[in-house]
Design an enzyme around this catalytic site. Sequence first.
Site, mmCIF file in Angstrom:
data_model
loop_
_atom_site.group_PDB
_atom_site.id
_atom_site.type_symbol
_atom_site.label_atom_id
_atom_site.label_comp_id
_atom_site.label_asym_id
_atom_site.label_seq_id
_atom_site.Cartn_x
_atom_site.Cartn_y
_atom_site.Cartn_z
ATOM 1 N N ARG A 106 37.297 48.711 46.748
ATOM 2 C CA ARG A 106 36.460 49.133 45.620
ATOM 3 C C ARG A 106 35.004 49.008 46.013
ATOM 4 O O ARG A 106 34.541 47.933 46.376
ATOM 5 C CB ARG A 106 36.777 48.239 44.419
ATOM 6 C CG ARG A 106 36.082 48.642 43.154
ATOM 7 C CD ARG A 106 36.807 48.065 41.971
ATOM 8 N NE ARG A 106 38.117 48.699 41.854
ATOM 9 C CZ ARG A 106 38.348 49.779 41.102
ATOM 10 N NH1 ARG A 106 37.404 50.294 40.372
ATOM 11 N NH2 ARG A 106 39.540 50.320 41.059
ATOM 12 N N THR A 110 29.528 51.284 42.916
ATOM 13 C CA THR A 110 30.059 52.359 42.052
ATOM 14 C C THR A 110 31.393 51.982 41.407
ATOM 15 O O THR A 110 31.809 52.620 40.440
ATOM 16 C CB THR A 110 30.284 53.642 42.877
ATOM 17 O OG1 THR A 110 31.312 53.357 43.856
ATOM 18 C CG2 THR A 110 29.022 54.087 43.569
ATOM 19 N N ASP A 202 46.198 34.631 45.010
ATOM 20 C CA ASP A 202 45.922 35.845 45.787
ATOM 21 C C ASP A 202 47.079 36.074 46.754
ATOM 22 O O ASP A 202 47.274 35.306 47.704
ATOM 23 C CB ASP A 202 44.603 35.679 46.554
ATOM 24 C CG ASP A 202 44.189 36.979 47.234
ATOM 25 O OD1 ASP A 202 43.110 37.495 46.915
ATOM 26 O OD2 ASP A 202 44.969 37.495 48.066
ATOM 27 N N ASP A 205 46.142 36.408 50.508
ATOM 28 C CA ASP A 205 45.746 35.138 51.119
ATOM 29 C C ASP A 205 46.945 34.225 51.322
ATOM 30 O O ASP A 205 47.070 33.567 52.361
ATOM 31 C CB ASP A 205 44.705 34.423 50.239
ATOM 32 C CG ASP A 205 43.312 35.004 50.418
ATOM 33 O OD1 ASP A 205 43.096 35.726 51.414
ATOM 34 O OD2 ASP A 205 42.446 34.744 49.565
HETATM 35 N N1 URA Z 1 45.786 40.416 43.437
HETATM 36 C C1 URA Z 1 46.346 39.231 43.789
HETATM 37 O O1 URA Z 1 46.643 39.001 44.957
HETATM 38 N N2 URA Z 1 46.548 38.308 42.819
HETATM 39 C C2 URA Z 1 46.246 38.534 41.529
HETATM 40 O O2 URA Z 1 46.484 37.661 40.692
HETATM 41 C C3 URA Z 1 45.672 39.768 41.199
HETATM 42 C C4 URA Z 1 45.452 40.693 42.171
#
Ligand code: URA
Length: 211
Positions: A106, A110, A202, A205
């Site tokens: 993203r 913008t 995430d 991660d």
């Molecule tokens: N992407 C992720 O990895 N975790 C989230 O909670 C939202 C988007």
Amino acid sequence: MTDKVIVINHPLVQHKLTLMRRAETSTAKFRSLLTEISMLLAYEVTRDLPIKHEPIKTPLASMHAPILAPEKKLVIVPIMRAGQGILDGMLQLMPSARVGHIGLYRDPTTLIPVEYYFKMPHDTEERDMLVVDPMVATGNSAVAAVQRLKETRPKSLKLICLLAAPEGITNFHEQHPDVPIYTAAIDEGLDEHGYIIPGLGDAGDRLFGTR
Ligand code: URA
């Protein structure tokens, strides 16, 4: 929720998802659980694959045995980077499937999704497409990815994830009401950073150990 949202609430999926959600689950365990869940998701998502019967001989007798219709061809498309975590499990069940990749980020000013990687097999028009991304949070990247993938004119499209937020589902189906979403769970919502709550953090991660 519409019939275009399929929650795969199989006990094995739910159990493994809980293990993945736990903050203390290691990267190695998270990765192997995601592979295992991906196989179970693949099993559900391919329920409608057509079969035909062909004559075979077992060691004892002849029979007409069911086999996947060879003209049914699949392409799996992970949305980079977390979507790659779903690929191994799916390919274990569907080793002949082709794989395409799409990467979007993203633009911070913008907010428009910008494509940084796009590689598809040449014959997507002959294939059913399974788009995979563990998390459908705002739904924006899934919306943009599917919009771009529709340009390759696959025979059909399904979006497969692990967790979805209600906001993401609504956003996605406003843009793509024709594309079913398969998910292991629908969580409560999003926090101010767009993370799914309670979620699992995430996914990229946790999968790649980058934080
Ligand atoms: N992407 C992720 O990895 N975790 C989230 O909670 C939202 C988007």
